[in-house]
Design a protein around this motif. Structure first.
Motif, PDB file in Angstrom:
ATOM      1  N   THR A  16      -9.155   4.132 -10.996  1.00  0.00           N
ATOM      2  CA  THR A  16      -8.581   2.609 -10.896  1.00  0.00           C
ATOM      3  C   THR A  16      -6.826   3.208 -11.331  1.00  0.00           C
ATOM      4  OG1 THR A  16      -9.541   1.344 -10.611  1.00  0.00           O
ATOM      5  CG2 THR A  16      -8.362   0.854 -11.525  1.00  0.00           C
ATOM      6  N   LEU A  17      -6.976   3.091 -13.197  1.00  0.00           N
ATOM      7  CA  LEU A  17      -5.553   3.700 -13.853  1.00  0.00           C
ATOM      8  C   LEU A  17      -4.792   5.085 -12.907  1.00  0.00           C
ATOM      9  CD1 LEU A  17      -6.763   3.458 -16.814  1.00  0.00           C
ATOM     10  CD2 LEU A  17      -5.180   1.974 -15.381  1.00  0.00           C
ATOM     11  N   ASN A  18      -5.922   6.163 -12.460  1.00  0.00           N
ATOM     12  CA  ASN A  18      -5.217   7.414 -11.670  1.00  0.00           C
ATOM     13  C   ASN A  18      -4.475   6.529  -9.908  1.00  0.00           C
ATOM     14  OD1 ASN A  18      -5.385   8.630 -13.571  1.00  0.00           O
ATOM     15  ND2 ASN A  18      -7.489   9.966 -12.638  1.00  0.00           N
ATOM     16  N   ILE A  19      -5.502   5.486  -9.162  1.00  0.00           N
ATOM     17  CA  ILE A  19      -4.507   5.748  -7.982  1.00  0.00           C
ATOM     18  C   ILE A  19      -3.690   4.627  -8.166  1.00  0.00           C
ATOM     19  CG2 ILE A  19      -5.005   3.802  -6.655  1.00  0.00           C
ATOM     20  CD1 ILE A  19      -8.249   3.993  -6.874  1.00  0.00           C
ATOM     21  N   CYS A  20      -3.189   3.838  -9.090  1.00  0.00           N
ATOM     22  CA  CYS A  20      -2.287   3.137  -9.639  1.00  0.00           C
ATOM     23  C   CYS A  20      -1.257   4.160 -10.491  1.00  0.00           C
ATOM     24  CB  CYS A  20      -2.606   1.936 -10.924  1.00  0.00           C
ATOM     25  SG  CYS A  20      -3.580   0.893 -10.701  1.00  0.00           S
ATOM     26  N   LEU A  21      -1.834   5.045 -11.023  1.00  0.00           N
ATOM     27  CA  LEU A  21      -0.229   6.315 -11.184  1.00  0.00           C
ATOM     28  C   LEU A  21       0.395   6.650 -10.007  1.00  0.00           C
ATOM     29  CD1 LEU A  21      -1.504   8.261 -14.280  1.00  0.00           C
ATOM     30  CD2 LEU A  21       0.459   6.438 -13.571  1.00  0.00           C
ATOM     31  N   ILE A  22      -0.349   6.796  -8.960  1.00  0.00           N
ATOM     32  CA  ILE A  22      -0.114   7.587  -7.843  1.00  0.00           C
ATOM     33  C   ILE A  22       0.318   6.722  -6.773  1.00  0.00           C
ATOM     34  CG2 ILE A  22      -0.856   8.749  -5.422  1.00  0.00           C
ATOM     35  CD1 ILE A  22      -3.251   9.587  -6.743  1.00  0.00           C
ATOM     36  N   LEU A  23       0.224   5.812  -6.598  1.00  0.00           N
ATOM     37  CA  LEU A  23       0.416   4.478  -5.890  1.00  0.00           C
ATOM     38  C   LEU A  23       2.261   4.107  -6.538  1.00  0.00           C
ATOM     39  CD1 LEU A  23      -1.969   2.145  -5.043  1.00  0.00           C
ATOM     40  CD2 LEU A  23      -0.708   4.169  -3.373  1.00  0.00           C
ATOM     41  N   THR A  24       2.251   4.099  -7.775  1.00  0.00           N
ATOM     42  CA  THR A  24       3.323   3.007  -8.948  1.00  0.00           C
ATOM     43  C   THR A  24       4.485   4.204  -8.484  1.00  0.00           C
ATOM     44  OG1 THR A  24       2.498   3.794 -10.493  1.00  0.00           O
ATOM     45  CG2 THR A  24       2.123   1.989 -10.022  1.00  0.00           C
ATOM     46  N   SER A  25       3.966   6.065  -8.346  1.00  0.00           N
ATOM     47  CA  SER A  25       5.202   6.650  -8.317  1.00  0.00           C
ATOM     48  C   SER A  25       5.358   7.257  -6.563  1.00  0.00           C
ATOM     49  CB  SER A  25       4.735   8.128  -8.978  1.00  0.00           C
ATOM     50  OG  SER A  25       3.015   8.629  -6.871  1.00  0.00           O
ATOM     51  N   LEU A  26       5.298   6.515  -5.639  1.00  0.00           N
ATOM     52  CA  LEU A  26       5.149   6.869  -4.189  1.00  0.00           C
ATOM     53  C   LEU A  26       6.409   5.427  -4.007  1.00  0.00           C
ATOM     54  CD1 LEU A  26       2.009   7.732  -2.543  1.00  0.00           C
ATOM     55  CD2 LEU A  26       4.041   8.299  -3.500  1.00  0.00           C
ATOM     56  N   ILE A  75      18.705   3.590 -16.214  1.00  0.00           N
ATOM     57  CA  ILE A  75      19.070   2.625 -17.243  1.00  0.00           C
ATOM     58  C   ILE A  75      21.017   3.359 -17.634  1.00  0.00           C
ATOM     59  CG2 ILE A  75      19.244   2.634 -19.780  1.00  0.00           C
ATOM     60  CD1 ILE A  75      15.937   3.580 -19.386  1.00  0.00           C
ATOM     61  N   LEU A  76      20.859   4.638 -17.519  1.00  0.00           N
ATOM     62  CA  LEU A  76      22.036   5.083 -17.274  1.00  0.00           C
ATOM     63  C   LEU A  76      23.739   4.646 -16.714  1.00  0.00           C
ATOM     64  CD1 LEU A  76      22.213   8.695 -18.888  1.00  0.00           C
ATOM     65  CD2 LEU A  76      22.500   7.129 -20.496  1.00  0.00           C
ATOM     66  N   SER A  77      22.481   4.233 -15.479  1.00  0.00           N
ATOM     67  CA  SER A  77      23.722   4.518 -13.946  1.00  0.00           C
ATOM     68  C   SER A  77      23.927   2.286 -13.968  1.00  0.00           C
ATOM     69  CB  SER A  77      23.329   4.865 -12.873  1.00  0.00           C
ATOM     70  OG  SER A  77      22.189   4.293 -12.653  1.00  0.00           O
ATOM     71  N   LEU A  78      23.051   1.801 -14.630  1.00  0.00           N
ATOM     72  CA  LEU A  78      22.754   0.550 -15.122  1.00  0.00           C
ATOM     73  C   LEU A  78      22.471  -0.246 -13.616  1.00  0.00           C
ATOM     74  CD1 LEU A  78      25.254  -1.153 -17.532  1.00  0.00           C
ATOM     75  CD2 LEU A  78      22.925  -0.739 -17.647  1.00  0.00           C
ATOM     76  N   ASN A  79      21.560   0.520 -13.122  1.00  0.00           N
ATOM     77  CA  ASN A  79      21.391   0.646 -11.027  1.00  0.00           C
ATOM     78  C   ASN A  79      19.608  -0.508 -11.273  1.00  0.00           C
ATOM     79  OD1 ASN A  79      20.029   0.757  -8.537  1.00  0.00           O
ATOM     80  ND2 ASN A  79      21.320   2.618  -8.076  1.00  0.00           N
ATOM     81  N   PHE A  80      20.135  -1.499 -11.419  1.00  0.00           N
ATOM     82  CA  PHE A  80      18.138  -2.471 -11.655  1.00  0.00           C
ATOM     83  C   PHE A  80      17.472  -1.854 -10.335  1.00  0.00           C
ATOM     84  CE2 PHE A  80      21.636  -4.491 -13.531  1.00  0.00           C
ATOM     85  CZ  PHE A  80      21.606  -4.276 -14.805  1.00  0.00           C
ATOM     86  N   ASN A  81      17.688  -1.812  -8.870  1.00  0.00           N
ATOM     87  CA  ASN A  81      16.593  -1.126  -8.347  1.00  0.00           C
ATOM     88  C   ASN A  81      16.341   0.331  -8.237  1.00  0.00           C
ATOM     89  OD1 ASN A  81      17.949  -3.089  -5.744  1.00  0.00           O
ATOM     90  ND2 ASN A  81      19.118  -1.722  -5.286  1.00  0.00           N
ATOM     91  N   ILE A  82      16.834   1.387  -9.093  1.00  0.00           N
ATOM     92  CA  ILE A  82      16.144   2.065  -9.724  1.00  0.00           C
ATOM     93  C   ILE A  82      15.349   1.824 -10.458  1.00  0.00           C
ATOM     94  CG2 ILE A  82      16.024   4.630 -10.718  1.00  0.00           C
ATOM     95  CD1 ILE A  82      18.724   5.216  -8.606  1.00  0.00           C
ATOM     96  N   LEU A  83      16.131   1.296 -11.713  1.00  0.00           N
ATOM     97  CA  LEU A  83      15.065   1.306 -13.491  1.00  0.00           C
ATOM     98  C   LEU A  83      14.481  -0.191 -12.867  1.00  0.00           C
ATOM     99  CD1 LEU A  83      15.645   1.260 -16.504  1.00  0.00           C
ATOM    100  CD2 LEU A  83      16.657  -1.416 -16.136  1.00  0.00           C
ATOM    101  N   LEU A  84      13.760  -1.148 -11.821  1.00  0.00           N
ATOM    102  CA  LEU A  84      12.910  -2.534 -11.588  1.00  0.00           C
ATOM    103  C   LEU A  84      11.612  -1.657 -10.656  1.00  0.00           C
ATOM    104  CD1 LEU A  84      14.424  -5.296 -10.750  1.00  0.00           C
ATOM    105  CD2 LEU A  84      13.092  -4.667 -13.175  1.00  0.00           C
ATOM    106  N   LEU A  85      12.194  -0.468  -9.850  1.00  0.00           N
ATOM    107  CA  LEU A  85      10.896  -0.083  -9.098  1.00  0.00           C
ATOM    108  C   LEU A  85      10.574   1.416  -9.712  1.00  0.00           C
ATOM    109  CD1 LEU A  85      12.166  -0.057  -5.682  1.00  0.00           C
ATOM    110  CD2 LEU A  85      10.440  -1.330  -6.768  1.00  0.00           C
ATOM    111  N   SER A  86      11.385   1.799 -10.977  1.00  0.00           N
ATOM    112  CA  SER A  86      10.487   2.900 -11.873  1.00  0.00           C
ATOM    113  C   SER A  86       9.231   1.993 -12.860  1.00  0.00           C
ATOM    114  CB  SER A  86      11.200   3.739 -12.048  1.00  0.00           C
ATOM    115  OG  SER A  86      12.604   2.978 -13.059  1.00  0.00           O
ATOM    116  N   LEU A  87       9.824   1.139 -13.053  1.00  0.00           N
ATOM    117  CA  LEU A  87       9.101   0.367 -14.151  1.00  0.00           C
ATOM    118  C   LEU A  87       7.588   0.494 -14.195  1.00  0.00           C
ATOM    119  CD1 LEU A  87      11.331  -1.993 -15.878  1.00  0.00           C
ATOM    120  CD2 LEU A  87      10.762  -0.071 -17.319  1.00  0.00           C
TER     121      LEU A  87
END
Length: 133
Positions: free
Chosen positions: A10-20, A100-112
């Motif tokens: 389940t965690l490995n599936i989540c890793l794949i999906l959250t990376s995508l 984080i460095l660019s304060l780009n919240f789209n990138i930040l929130l979707l990589s979290l």
């Protein structure tokens, strides 16, 4: 009869999906999700592999392949799971730092989501008993 899916799978599936769902923006109006970039990479690998080969493209792709392999194992291996996560994390933690460095919240929130899932994976493997040899 369906077998219950293990916590590791389940965690490995989540890793794949959250990376995508990781999001990238660069230079002007260029923006894509990682799944879109991966599709372009796979097409480019098929037509012009030498121009597609780069550590930031190949290592995460290998990481995802390793994680997919664990989904077909009876008991997913700790080494394979962690190696896949680390290879994928190579790119995704870099993207997080950019967000984080660019304060780009789209990138930040979707990589979290990947970051949170990777922390859960490490905690899970620390708590689970080590395999006997």
């Amino acid at each position: 009869i369906l077998m219950p899916v293990s916590r590791t799978k389940t965690l490995n599936i989540c890793l794949i999906l959250t990376s995508l769902i990781t999001y990238l923006e660069w230079g002007g109006d260029n923006a894509r999700f990682l799944f879109q970039l991966e599709w372009e990479l796979l097409l480019k690998l098929a037509t012009d592999p030498w121009n597609a080969l780069h550590p930031f493209t190949v290592l995460p792709l290998i990481g995802q392949i390793l994680l997919i392999i664990t989904l077909f194992q009876q008991t997913p291996g700790r080494t394979l799971s962690l190696a896949g996560m680390l290879l994928l994390g190579f790119l995704l933690y870099f993207i997080l730092i950019i967000g984080i460095l660019s304060l780009n919240f789209n990138i930040l929130l979707l990589s979290l989501p990947f970051v949170v899932t990777s922390v859960l994976v490490v905690r899970h493997h620390r708590k689970s008993p080590k395999p006997r040899r």
